[in-house]
Design an enzyme around this catalytic site. Structure first.
Site, mmCIF file in Angstrom:
data_model
loop_
_atom_site.group_PDB
_atom_site.id
_atom_site.type_symbol
_atom_site.label_atom_id
_atom_site.label_comp_id
_atom_site.label_asym_id
_atom_site.label_seq_id
_atom_site.Cartn_x
_atom_site.Cartn_y
_atom_site.Cartn_z
ATOM 1 C CG HIS A 90 91.168 92.126 29.055
ATOM 2 N ND1 HIS A 90 89.852 92.354 28.707
ATOM 3 C CD2 HIS A 90 91.355 90.787 28.883
ATOM 4 C CE1 HIS A 90 89.273 91.230 28.366
ATOM 5 N NE2 HIS A 90 90.171 90.257 28.448
ATOM 6 C CG HIS A 134 77.317 66.167 39.828
ATOM 7 N ND1 HIS A 134 76.381 67.169 39.936
ATOM 8 C CD2 HIS A 134 78.498 66.716 40.210
ATOM 9 C CE1 HIS A 134 76.961 68.270 40.362
ATOM 10 N NE2 HIS A 134 78.262 68.028 40.540
ATOM 11 C CD GLU A 190 89.004 86.953 30.012
ATOM 12 O OE1 GLU A 190 90.061 86.301 29.943
ATOM 13 O OE2 GLU A 190 88.812 87.993 29.343
ATOM 14 C CD GLU A 234 90.485 84.208 27.125
ATOM 15 O OE1 GLU A 234 89.493 84.053 26.370
ATOM 16 O OE2 GLU A 234 91.437 84.930 26.822
ATOM 17 C CG HIS A 290 85.709 88.852 26.572
ATOM 18 N ND1 HIS A 290 85.990 87.876 25.630
ATOM 19 C CD2 HIS A 290 86.841 89.000 27.300
ATOM 20 C CE1 HIS A 290 87.233 87.460 25.787
ATOM 21 N NE2 HIS A 290 87.768 88.122 26.791
ATOM 22 C CG HIS A 343 90.740 90.563 24.013
ATOM 23 N ND1 HIS A 343 92.015 90.403 24.543
ATOM 24 C CD2 HIS A 343 89.925 89.789 24.790
ATOM 25 C CE1 HIS A 343 91.973 89.569 25.563
ATOM 26 N NE2 HIS A 343 90.722 89.183 25.737
#
Length: 218
Positions: free
Chosen positions: A189, A10, A150, A203, A145, A143
């Site tokens: 975190h 690309h 992240e 994020e 993940h 929260h």
């Protein structure tokens, strides 16, 4: 947002007002010095080989740059209708572009969020992301993940993030526009807006899905 699957060649052209963008790769060892570039390959291939490969005279390659061209000045391209590349086999089945700001945001008491992953951008099978706004005095709630680490990029405003591991182990960081943040997989975190304007940040996850677990999930 653009998404280019691994191994797909690309190029990116700047239009009249130029273009500023963020390149994100799923491999933390990425280096542009190891990126396959056509100009680099051609510059290190004998002209007689190029001529034989493409079935044209060697003179067609008389002005090939002697070194790799990464970002360089050229003419501003015309309208997209005049620049389309014809393909006898038709167009690619999935789009490589997603207009994130055109998405209706999820509105929370302290801000907004727009999420993009393979559920609404099917080609994006290795990267998931969220564009988060936190209003002054607000915070992105506590929260974690459950699917991957992240990676964050702060677009505007100022912020403070505390990351909690386990056994009382934690650390707090300050951020401003242009900074990069990182939270390991499953570390708890939260992110506070420490300024007087909206905090905007991205994020990003090496995953096909955006997932989080919180007291007030999106």
């Amino acid at each position: 947002m653009w998404y280019f699957p691994p191994g797909i060649p690309h190029s990116i052209q700047g239009l009249e007002e130029g273009c500023e963008f963020l390149l994100v790769f799923g491999d933390g060892n990425f280096s542009d010095l190891n990126t396959l570039s056509i100009t680099d390959w051609f510059a290190h291939t004998p002209k007689d080989v190029l001529a034989a490969n493409f079935g044209v005279p060697e003179s067609a390659f008389a002005h090939i740059p002697k070194k790799q061209r990464y970002i360089f000045q050229a003419n501003v391209p015309g309208p997209i209708e005049s620049q389309k590349v014809s393909d006898p086999y038709g167009t690619v089945p999935k789009t490589f572009t997603y207009r994130l700001l055109a998405q209706e945001p999820i509105v929370t008491p302290d801000g907004t969020v727009r999420i993009v992953d393979s559920t609404n951008f099917p080609i994006s099978t290795r990267i998931a992301a969220a564009l988060v706004e936190v209003k002054p005095g607000g915070m992105r709630e506590m929260h974690w993940h459950p699917n991957n680490d992240e990676w964050q990029y702060y677009l505007s405003g100022t912020a403070r993030m505390t990351v909690f591991a386990a056994n009382g182990t934690a650390r707090t960081f300050n951020y401003r526009a242009g900074d990069v943040g990182y939270t390991p997989f499953a570390f708890g975190h939260y992110i506070q807006n420490t300024g007087d304007q909206s905090l905007w940040f991205l994020e990003m996850f090496k995953s096909d899905r955006f997932e989080d677990v919180s007291k007030d999930p999106f």
